[in-house]
Write a protein that holds these residues in place. Structure first.
Motif, PDB file in Angstrom:
ATOM      1  N   LEU A  53       0.863  -1.177   0.000  1.00 37.82           N
ATOM      2  CA  LEU A  53       0.000   0.000   0.000  1.00 37.82           C
ATOM      3  C   LEU A  53       0.902   1.229   0.000  1.00 37.82           C
ATOM      4  CD1 LEU A  53      -3.224   0.675   2.003  1.00 37.82           C
ATOM      5  CD2 LEU A  53      -1.387   2.351   2.083  1.00 37.82           C
ATOM      6  N   LEU A  54       0.681   2.104  -0.978  1.00 38.09           N
ATOM      7  CA  LEU A  54       1.421   3.368  -1.056  1.00 38.09           C
ATOM      8  C   LEU A  54       0.464   4.507  -0.776  1.00 38.09           C
ATOM      9  CD1 LEU A  54       3.497   2.877  -4.349  1.00 38.09           C
ATOM     10  CD2 LEU A  54       4.184   2.322  -2.021  1.00 38.09           C
ATOM     11  N   ARG A  55       0.900   5.470   0.028  1.00 37.10           N
ATOM     12  CA  ARG A  55       0.126   6.693   0.242  1.00 37.10           C
ATOM     13  C   ARG A  55       1.012   7.866  -0.103  1.00 37.10           C
ATOM     14  NH1 ARG A  55      -1.331   7.590   6.009  1.00 37.10           N
ATOM     15  NH2 ARG A  55       0.086   9.362   6.049  1.00 37.10           N
ATOM     16  N   ALA A  56       0.564   8.685  -1.031  1.00 32.54           N
ATOM     17  CA  ALA A  56       1.355   9.814  -1.525  1.00 32.54           C
ATOM     18  C   ALA A  56       2.720   9.340  -2.013  1.00 32.54           C
ATOM     19  CB  ALA A  56       1.503  10.880  -0.451  1.00 32.54           C
ATOM     20  N   GLY A  57       2.743   8.144  -2.608  1.00 34.64           N
ATOM     21  CA  GLY A  57       3.973   7.606  -3.156  1.00 34.64           C
ATOM     22  C   GLY A  57       4.882   6.933  -2.165  1.00 34.64           C
ATOM     23  N   GLN A  58       4.512   6.912  -0.866  1.00 38.58           N
ATOM     24  CA  GLN A  58       5.354   6.322   0.169  1.00 38.58           C
ATOM     25  C   GLN A  58       4.741   5.019   0.673  1.00 38.58           C
ATOM     26  OE1 GLN A  58       8.392   7.582   1.057  1.00 38.58           O
ATOM     27  NE2 GLN A  58       7.969   9.026  -0.627  1.00 38.58           N
ATOM     28  N   PRO A  59       5.561   3.952   0.816  1.00 41.99           N
ATOM     29  CA  PRO A  59       5.012   2.692   1.329  1.00 41.99           C
ATOM     30  C   PRO A  59       4.584   2.807   2.787  1.00 41.99           C
ATOM     31  CG  PRO A  59       7.406   2.569   1.157  1.00 41.99           C
ATOM     32  CD  PRO A  59       7.011   3.872   0.526  1.00 41.99           C
ATOM     33  N   VAL A  60       3.465   2.171   3.123  1.00 40.85           N
ATOM     34  CA  VAL A  60       2.942   2.165   4.492  1.00 40.85           C
ATOM     35  C   VAL A  60       2.808   0.706   4.929  1.00 40.85           C
ATOM     36  CG1 VAL A  60       1.073   2.856   6.028  1.00 40.85           C
ATOM     37  CG2 VAL A  60       1.679   4.297   4.067  1.00 40.85           C
ATOM     38  N   ALA A  61       3.393   0.368   6.063  1.00 40.75           N
ATOM     39  CA  ALA A  61       3.362  -1.016   6.543  1.00 40.75           C
ATOM     40  C   ALA A  61       1.957  -1.397   6.997  1.00 40.75           C
ATOM     41  CB  ALA A  61       4.350  -1.195   7.692  1.00 40.75           C
ATOM     42  N   LEU A  62       1.559  -2.620   6.664  1.00 41.74           N
ATOM     43  CA  LEU A  62       0.287  -3.174   7.099  1.00 41.74           C
ATOM     44  C   LEU A  62       0.496  -4.602   7.560  1.00 41.74           C
ATOM     45  CD1 LEU A  62      -2.445  -2.149   4.486  1.00 41.74           C
ATOM     46  CD2 LEU A  62      -2.324  -1.449   6.863  1.00 41.74           C
ATOM     47  N   GLU A  63      -0.216  -5.002   8.607  1.00 49.04           N
ATOM     48  CA  GLU A  63      -0.208  -6.401   8.997  1.00 49.04           C
ATOM     49  C   GLU A  63      -0.891  -7.218   7.895  1.00 49.04           C
ATOM     50  OE1 GLU A  63      -1.959  -6.929  12.805  1.00 49.04           O
ATOM     51  OE2 GLU A  63      -0.561  -5.570  13.809  1.00 49.04           O
TER      52      GLU A  63
END
Length: 729
Positions: free
Chosen positions: A32-42
């Motif tokens: 998942l990317l938000r504003a081009g930055q990866p965001v960690a998810l379980e």
């Protein structure tokens, strides 16, 4: 719209992706990317998101999501609540109304965002209805639970929400595509579950903040905080749940920001509550927050009669556990017993007041005695209230261990024996008995009781700390360090454990580690006057007077205490202001009149000034009398043995003093402090060569030169100038 790639039914999702707002969900890469930055998810949170995206604009019942992602119905809905909270944080969807995930209370969730890009067939097909995923009965139950008549689409969009256009397919095609979609998603679940098997999941963990009193009466404050302490201890006894050390009210951050607490303590959730007692009524507003996002996972208000306090506590604990653990714990019955230790609400209130007095007071403070009075009041209401009797046992042990007054030992023994008779199986009683035997030097008995206490996870931190102290007393510092690590793992952020670790480093002569441990304890509880005074004492040992003075000033601004006043007196003694040192020591003795070291230090201050030297003998006699009683019960305290030898030389009993030099050195602990005290004693006995050797030993153990060359009681040794120095314990 054209996806990045196709999805294949047999192998799980392909390289397709979803895009909405500034969020891009890559199905194949599982990112998942938000504003081009990866965001960690379980992993499971990611699969929940896929399930909602597959049926965008439709309400997906909770049971469907739980069955699809977790594979069975033996989990609580709390795991789904946590997953959705994590998704909201990852997508910055915390506003009202939500941009992406809408909650239908007690029913399910729906993705309401505008999809700008979706995968091509078959992953763009909605999930099958519950009847397709399970059985006809399961579908009926899910639809009925959602309040939707059979045959009506469960994904009806509320007014004001735009639903994406639905393509109409023949019934047979719809069935085949639905099956392919289900297979694809089940494959995705399987893949993520395999990742779970290799990457340990984030453990369930919680910090319990002090409950805030909304009442006007002072006694409401201790009642609210007592409820928080009981809730903390009860949750700490649940397997699979890590509970951070309790944060006292005076150390809790005023903003109560769950995200800041998560960073500080390394925990996933925070429980806090407000409490109002009025006219026999009790109102509690409780909430559980996620520390990663700040999102409230669960909240509820309870309005009940005061007499239903036990029922209310049980319900809060049960609902918190349902939100935190995948499976309801088998220990629920034990948890309920923990939260109702007596049948009398009046006895319980007295017990809570005793807890508050014991926790909030320095060991020598009169409020420690108040704690015993309140515990006895609880026993007056319920003569079989074992936890209140264990409270008396703990209070007496604290007084004995810290004040070195032998009279408290007999009271501690009697109190602990009564607690054991009331409930021999109690883990609290086992821990108190273990501490009693440890203090008495009865290692085997202490270890047996610590092992019994360890059967209860709520007592693990205290038991491991006691085992660490046992190992350190036997000189096994690696084993002690291991036990301290286990204690901190059982109770993250526990200032008391860091403090005890600091004291063990001090006894071992490792002053940098002692300072680091005490500083960590003070950071965790910045308003604890006792911890600041202990930190100052270690600074004094290293000769860092400015750092010691700064810590003492902070300590005394919080609350006057005998240890802080005694340490401040020591600084004045080093600076040759003997009159000021004596004045501070008299103030300390008014708070702690049975402390032999304070009496001995007063004798030193009086002896060092010619104008008051004649008064010193009386102070030394007081120190000697108290010390004799203490050593009769604790004859392995090296510093107390060495100090006793020094006091003997001051009252004309020098022929007995040499034996205490030998006994102190045989213990082998606190070698620097013992060597310095023994140098004073040997100097007074005229044995200069032996005194000179002890001075060399003290230097080798890290005692600073200013403490040696400035000690007026070493002036008989050649090369030691009679200047203002440190001659006190």
């Amino acid at each position: 719209m054209q996806p990045d790639g196709d999805a294949t039914a047999g192998g799980g999702p392909g390289r397709g992706r979803y895009r909405f707002g500034d969020v891009v969900v890559d199905v194949g890469a599982r990112t998942l990317l938000r504003a081009g930055q990866p965001v960690a998810l379980e992993p499971k949170a990611f699969v929940v998101l896929l399930a909602l995206l597959e049926r965008a604009g439709e309400l997906v019942p909770k049971d469907v999501l739980l069955d699809l992602v977790w594979g069975h119905r033996h989990v609580t809905s709390g795991v789904l609540t946590r997953a959705v909270a994590q998704l909201r944080g990852a997508m910055d969807d915390r506003g009202q109304p939500p941009r992406y995930i809408q909650t239908r209370h007690a029913i399910g969730y729906m993705f309401v965002g505008k999809l700008l890009e979706t995968p091509s067939s078959p992953t763009d097909v909605p999930l099958p209805d519950p009847a397709s995923a399970h059985s006809a009965d399961a579908g009926d139950v899910a639809s009925a639970a959602a309040g939707i008549p059979l045959g009506v689409t469960a994904g009806t969009v509320p007014s004001g929400t735009a639903a994406p256009a639905q393509r109409v397919r023949p019934a047979g095609v719809r069935a085949r595509v639905a099956l392919l979609s289900l297979l694809a998603l089940l494959a995705a679940v399987w893949a993520w579950q395999q990742r779970d098997a290799t990457a340990p999941p984030r453990p369930a963990s919680i910090a319990v903040l002090p409950f805030v009193s909304l009442g006007d009466r002072p006694e409401d404050g201790w009642f609210a905080e007592g409820l928080a302490i009981e809730m903390h201890d009860a949750l700490a006894g649940v397997q699979g749940l890590t509970v951070a050390a309790y944060i006292p009210g005076d150390s809790a951050p005023p903003e109560r920001d769950p995200r800041a607490l998560g960073r500080r303590l390394g925990i996933a959730t925070v429980l806090d509550a407000s409490v109002r007692r009025e006219d026999g009524k009790l109102r509690i507003n409780a909430r559980l927050s996620d520390t990663g996002t700040g999102y409230v996972l669960w909240s509820r208000s309870f309005d009940r009669d005061d007499s239903r306090i036990f029922e209310t506590q049980r319900q809060i604990a049960h609902e918190v556990l349902a939100a935190l653990l995948d499976v309801v714990p088998a220990e629920r019955a034990a948890l309920d017993r923990r939260l109702q230790p007596t049948s009398s609400p009046v006895a319980f209130a007295s017990y809570l007041r005793g807890l508050q007095a014991l926790r909030a007071s320095p060991p020598a403070d009169p409020r420690t005695e108040d704690a015993i009075v309140h515990f006895r009041g609880a026993l007056d209401e319920d003569a079989g209230f074992a936890r209140a009797q264990a409270g008396i046992c703990r209070a007496e042990l604290v007084r004995y261990a810290n004040q070195r007054n032998a009279s408290f030992l007999g009271q501690a023994r009697a109190a602990c024996a009564l607690a054991r008779d009331m409930d021999a199986e109690s883990s609290e009683v086992a821990l108190a008995l273990a501490d009693l035997h440890r203090i008495l030097g009865e290692t085997a008995q202490a270890r047996a009781h610590y092992d019994r206490a360890l059967r209860d996870p709520a007592r693990a931190a205290g038991a491991y700390t006691g085992l660490a102290q046992l190992a350190a007393a036997q000189g096994d510092h690696p084993a002690a360090a291991g036990y301290f690590r286990q204690a901190l793992a059982a109770s993250p952020g526990n200032a008391g454990i860091h403090s005890r670790l600091g004291y063990q480093h001090y006894l071992a002569g490792d002053m940098p580690s002692a300072i680091a441990a005490y500083r960590k304890a003070s950071e965790l509880r910045p308003d604890d006057a006792g911890l600041l005074s202990s930190l100052a004492g270690v600074y004094l040992t290293t000769g860092d007077l400015p750092a010691a003075a700064a810590a003492l000033e902070r300590s005394l601004r919080i609350a006057p205490s005998a240890p802080a006043l005694g340490n401040l007196a020591e600084i004045h003694f080093i600076e040759a202001d003997y009159a000021r040192a004596a004045d501070l020591l008299r103030r300390a003795l008014a708070l702690d009149p049975k402390n032999p070291f304070l009496w001995g230090n007063l004798g030193n201050a009086l002896q060092a000034a010619p104008a008051t030297a004649a008064q010193a003998a009386d102070a030394y006699r007081h120190a000697l009398a108290i010390s004799e009683g203490y050593l009769a019960t604790r004859d392995q305290d090296a510093i107390a043995l060495a100090a006793h030898g020094w006091y003997l030389t001051r009252v004309g009993r020098g022929e007995e003093a040499a034996g205490f030099v030998t006994r102190a050195e045989a213990v082998g602990a606190a070698s620097g402090e013992v060597a310095l005290l023994n140098a004073q004693t040997l100097t007074a006995l005229g044995r200069s060569d032996e005194a000179r050797q002890r001075i060399a030993d003290a230097r080798a153990a890290g005692v600073t030169d200013n403490r040696i060359t400035g000690n007026p009681f070493l002036s008989g040794i050649s090369g030691i100038a009679p200047a203002a120095g440190r001659g006190m314990r």
